[in-house]
Design an enzyme around this catalytic site. Structure first.
Site, PDB file in Angstrom:
ATOM      1  N   GLU A   1     -27.524  85.514 -96.159  1.00 32.04           N
ATOM      2  CA  GLU A   1     -27.377  85.919 -97.557  1.00 32.04           C
ATOM      3  C   GLU A   1     -27.385  87.447 -97.684  1.00 32.04           C
ATOM      4  OE1 GLU A   1     -29.437  84.579-101.710  1.00 32.04           O
ATOM      5  OE2 GLU A   1     -30.790  85.086-100.073  1.00 32.04           O
TER       6      GLU A   1
ATOM      7  N   SER B   1     -22.838  98.380 -81.971  1.00 30.09           N
ATOM      8  CA  SER B   1     -22.980  97.486 -80.823  1.00 30.09           C
ATOM      9  C   SER B   1     -24.170  96.551 -80.975  1.00 30.09           C
ATOM     10  CB  SER B   1     -23.156  98.313 -79.548  1.00 30.09           C
ATOM     11  OG  SER B   1     -23.405  97.465 -78.448  1.00 30.09           O
TER      12      SER B   1
ATOM     13  N   ARG C   1     -31.491  83.447 -95.185  1.00 32.51           N
ATOM     14  CA  ARG C   1     -31.703  84.666 -95.971  1.00 32.51           C
ATOM     15  C   ARG C   1     -31.038  85.864 -95.299  1.00 32.51           C
ATOM     16  NH1 ARG C   1     -31.871  81.613 -99.432  1.00 32.51           N
ATOM     17  NH2 ARG C   1     -33.740  80.929-100.490  1.00 32.51           N
TER      18      ARG C   1
END
Length: 156
Positions: free
Chosen positions: A99, A122, A96
């Protein structure tokens, strides 16, 4: 003296052993992080093989989990970071996040560059926080804060 690992296997094995000890002792990640003085997110990532711990923190974690001095030394070694599996993640929670970056990655890039200019966020000078909050519509929500230092690109 800092030591670097080039084979991820020792830290992966230590991570598995540490998680087994965490479960056996019924500890939370917060409890494991307490004696280190470091954030829960950093200690969790370190125990899971993604960061080295300072010596005092490594010894505190190893002692709490009954891992021994060899484990404390290994927790201080600079690991080979990142997953050891190529391709898409298969764990649903990790997938997820993948995604989310696939859907919102270009949006994040556009907004970051518009506000800061050309550069990166960073992952070294970085903070992570995870909180559970009530959802006004019922249930709970996860609030995840990724706080990284902006590093501008410098022409040379």
């Amino acid at each position: 003296m800092p030591h670097a690992l080039f084979d991820p296997a020792p830290r992966q094995q230590l991570a598995a052993t540490a998680v087994e000890a965490k479960i056996r002792k019924d500890l939370t990640w917060e409890r494991i992080a307490e004696p280190t003085g470091l954030s829960v997110a950093f200690v969790t990532a370190a125990v899971l093989g993604q960061h080295p711990l300072p010596a005092d923190a490594a010894h505190a974690v190893a002692e709490l989990l009954d891992l021994g001095p060899d484990a404390a030394a290994l927790l201080q070694a600079i690991p080979t970071r990142g997953p050891d599996t190529p391709g898409l993640p298969t764990d649903p929670t990790i997938y997820r996040f993948h995604e989310m970056l696939m859907v919102y990655g270009t949006t994040l890039k556009a907004l970051i560059h518009e506000q800061f200019g050309d550069g990166i966020i960073s992952a070294i000078n970085f903070r992570l926080d995870v909180r559970k909050v009530a959802d006004p519509e019922g249930g709970e929500r996860a609030v995840i804060t990724l706080d990284g230092k902006y590093l501008p690109t410098k022409p040379f």
